[in-house]
Design an enzyme around this catalytic site. Structure first.
Site, PDB file in Angstrom:
ATOM      1  N   TYR A 151     -58.138 -18.776 -36.235  1.00  0.00           N
ATOM      2  CA  TYR A 151     -57.562 -19.954 -36.652  1.00  0.00           C
ATOM      3  C   TYR A 151     -57.771 -21.012 -35.888  1.00  0.00           C
ATOM      4  O   TYR A 151     -56.891 -21.768 -35.404  1.00  0.00           O
ATOM      5  CB  TYR A 151     -56.146 -19.447 -36.981  1.00  0.00           C
ATOM      6  N   CYS A 191     -54.435 -39.683 -31.515  1.00  0.00           N
ATOM      7  CA  CYS A 191     -53.126 -40.618 -31.541  1.00  0.00           C
ATOM      8  C   CYS A 191     -51.914 -40.172 -32.162  1.00  0.00           C
ATOM      9  O   CYS A 191     -51.335 -40.599 -33.070  1.00  0.00           O
ATOM     10  CB  CYS A 191     -53.474 -41.932 -32.145  1.00  0.00           C
TER      11      CYS A 191
END
Ligand code: LLP
Length: 421
Positions: A378, A349
């Site tokens: 990463y 969201c």
């Protein structure tokens, strides 16, 4: 179709990593999922190793890029060491069987407990980053009745031309001792820190650096400092040149490890053992993130592909605006259809939850899969449980075999550490 991952290829319209059909991995372990190529990791590491020729060196893989213990075991088999930045990383490295004599530890905020953990395990080098840390370390070494080998992390103050969030060696960052203050700092250690033995210098100027020039500039500056320190009567043994070499995500053209190391060695006195700390270069192009297309959604002037991976799995696009190439797992009929521009977004969201924007792709149907490339560095290590999302599984591919190296999380994992349930 642009593919940047060397070990990915289409055979009869199906995507393979090394000799394994990506679809087979999905069938066995579902999505989202990280998949790595073992042989790409080995090739990348060997490229560094060979670049050193007969110069004394140690490659300390920067495990912050990807700290899965299986990857550390591969590094160990290649006789590599690691660069750690927390007690947690040190724990993983020791668990994976990396020799403490091949572990270097840099970090601006090492706690007393972390320093003690490193001292007790007799790691090769603690790279100190501030006067306060030096005092604490000297005190701890004194209480342990030991003399500790240390290196000073120097901030050489060079411009790296990389993203500001991943630049560490410019003026005004929190990392290291500014080069202009380094000689006084060394004098302070000689005078006041009888339990510390200065044996090396360290620098790391930033990440995803795609030109040689900043590395050369930093190396020259720090080697000049080595000479000044020699004049104070200290013979240094190690020069740690950090990591930071960039890789191709799209159309970058960074130097190779060989070019980098060969160039830097020219400036480094031969009596120094050179330590380097590549992270991204070792694992970045070895990894992919595989995701399923859940839904299509079109607005007036935008098309979305809503997929089951999100910023919680790979935060680099949202965090740094980083580009990761995205390709379908299956190239079939829909490949011949006209392509459209899509934003590839996840279920989280946040508007910043995207993996790619304005990507020209064939219309990949719902329940088909896509691959986010160059996700080995990463990627998983920066994943989170935001929105109570489950962290994905990780799989290693080795030629025509593949095996699980971390299970996907389940709902129970989410609350395991909570009290009073
Ligand atoms: N040594 C030190 C002391 C470091 O801080 C780093 C990375 C490395 C070595 C390895 O750098 P590499 O060879 O991987 O460039 N999360 C960012 C990258 C942060 C890099 C932090 N330090 C990203 O996703 O681009």
């Amino acid at each position: 179709m642009l593919i940047v991952t060397p070990k990915l290829k289409y055979i009869n319209g199906q995507l393979y990593l090394e000799e394994v059909e990506v679809k087979k991995i999905i069938e066995k372990f579902s999505t989202p999922i990280y998949v790595y190529s073992k042989n790409q990791i080995i090739e990348n590491f060997k490229e560094y190793k060979e670049a050193f020729g007969d110069r004394s060196h140690l490659i300390c893989y920067a495990m912050k890029a990807n700290s899965n213990c299986e990857i550390l075991r591969i590094i160990k088999e290649l006789s590599g060491g690691v660069d750690v930045t927390t007690g947690g990383e040190l724990f993983r490295a020791l668990k994976a069987g990396i020799s403490p004599k091949k572990i270097v530890y840099a970090g601006v905020g090492k706690t007393k407990e972390e320093l003690l953990y490193a001292i007790e395990n007799k790691i090769l080098l603690l790279n100190i980053e501030s006067a306060d840390e030096t005092k604490l370390l000297n005190y701890l070494a004194n209480t342990k009745k030991t003399k500790l080998n240390i290196a000073i992390r120097i901030n050489p103050e060079v411009n790296t031309h990389t993203l500001s969030y991943i630049s560490t060696g410019e003026e005004g960052t929190k990392f290291g001792i500014p080069i202009s203050e380094a000689v006084d700092f060394v004098k302070y250690i000689i005078k006041n820190c009888k339990n510390l033995k200065l044996v090396g210098l360290h620098f790391h100027i930033g990440s995803q650096i795609c030109t040689l020039q900043p590395f050369i500039e930093a190396t020259k500056k720090v080697c000049n400092l080595v000479r000044k320190i020699n004049l104070l009567g200290i013979r240094l043994k190690y020069l740690d040149i950090g990591g930071g070499l960039g890789i191709r995500y799209k159309n970058e053209n960074p130097p190779t490890a060989k070019q980098l190391i060969k160039n830097l060695l020219k400036y480094i006195p031969k009596d120094l053992t050179v330590i380097c700390e590549p992270g991204r270069y070792i694992v970045g192009n070895a990894g992919i993130l595989v995701s399923k297309v859940l839904y299509h959604k079109s607005l007036k002037n935008k098309n979305f592909l809503i997929v089951d991976a999100s910023m919680t799995d790979l935060i680099r696009p949202s965090f740094y605006g980083a580009y990761h190439n995205i390709i379908p797992v299956k190239l079939s009929d829909y490949e011949r259809l006209p392509k459209k521009y899509y934003d590839i977004v996840g279920p989280v969201c946040e508007t910043s939850d995207f993996l790619g924007k304005k990507r020209k792709l064939p219309d990949i149907p719902n329940n088909e899969y896509l691959v986010v490339e160059t996700a080995g560095a990463y990627g998983f290590v920066m994943s989170s449980n935001y929105n109570s999302r489950l962290r994905p599984a990780e799989v290693m591919v080795d030629k025509d075999k593949f095996y699980l190296i971390r299970k996907a999380e389940n709902y129970e994992d989410l609350i395991r550490k909570e009290c009073k349930i």
